[in-house]
Design a protein around this motif. Structure first.
Motif: not given
Length: 272
Positions: A164, A213, A239, A250, A252, A263, A266
């Motif tokens: 991350t 992420w 996300f 963003e 992921l 997912h 999040v």
């Protein structure tokens, strides 16, 4: 020996020409000239010189192509031709602190991709200190030198190591990140923040990480990495599970099984 297109050859030549200066400057990091560009965002002479070297090489090979550059912004080219997306030094803060984890990233964006939309067709992430070249071509897989890459096959979060980016100095939404962290951290085997998004993507493609992420990323931080992960069999979305990463800033990413599970976590965090 794995064959690749002439574009990958051009990109490899560019990153390898920029690398010796970066290695030398990294060895003399305390003597670098440093200027402030913004909160938590430093620019070094090494960064600028790396970009200039890369630009010179790419311009020589494709003089009519445009460019998106971290330091100089948009350089216009023929709108009907592809353009280069260049990050000459991702992990600048690591570089300045003598932490040997940074990379050069170059991607090619074709304005006439699938469904008539722009898409990334070639990407390279190069780590000058380890001499690792991660590269991908759309439809031809992702590679580390001559070795085919595949994302991790782990299916369970309690076995997964997730990378991350942690908000710092006004970058990103700290409250949102904390909420996502609180959902993911108790479920996984470990979390890592090493300070280079391009290498996070490359390491995910290589199976070293199982997921990733981060938000508030610029296009040059992610363009080559997205292609690497997808060509290694992984999934990348925003996300919300959609393909609007650049718009929403963003990202992921994981293999199919873990992406679905991440997912959900999040999504729960975003809904509060």
């Amino acid at each position: 020996m794995v064959s690749h297109s002439g574009l990958i050859t051009v990109m490899q030549r560019a990153v390898r020409k920029a690398a010796p200066r970066l290695r030398r400057d990294f060895g003399e990091v305390e003597q670098l000239q440093v200027s402030r560009k913004g909160p938590g965002d430093f620019v070094t002479m090494a960064d600028k010189q790396s970009e200039q070297t890369i630009v010179d090489e790419l311009k020589q090979a494709r003089p009519d192509w445009g460019m998106v550059l971290e330091e100089r912004g948009l350089v216009e080219g023929d709108p009907d031709k592809p353009r280069w997306i260049v990050d000459p030094l991702d992990g600048t803060t690591n570089f300045l602190h003598g932490i040997p984890h940074f990379a050069i990233s170059i991607a090619v964006e074709d304005p006439r991709g699938a469904q008539g939309k722009p898409e990334i067709t070639h990407g390279i992430v190069y780590q000058p200190l380890t001499d690792e070249t991660f590269w991908a071509e759309k439809g031809r897989g992702a590679w580390l030198h001559d070795r085919r890459l595949r994302v991790s096959a782990r299916r369970h979060l309690d076995e997964a190591v997730i990378a991350t980016g942690i908000p710092h100095l006004g970058r990103s939404d700290a409250a949102r990140w904390t909420s996502i962290y609180a959902r993911i951290a108790p479920e996984v085997a470990g979390l890592r923040r090493l300070g280079s998004a391009t290498l996070d993507f490359a390491w995910l493609a290589a199976g070293r990480y199982d997921g990733f992420w981060e938000d508030d990323l610029d296009v040059w931080d992610a363009a080559a990495g997205i292609l690497l992960v997808r060509e290694a069999g992984g999934f990348v979305s925003d996300f919300r599970g959609q393909d609007r990463m650049a718009e929403r800033r963003e990202y992921l990413a994981a293999n199919g099984e873990l992406h679905s599970k991440l997912h959900k976590l999040v999504g729960g965090a975003l809904r509060g």
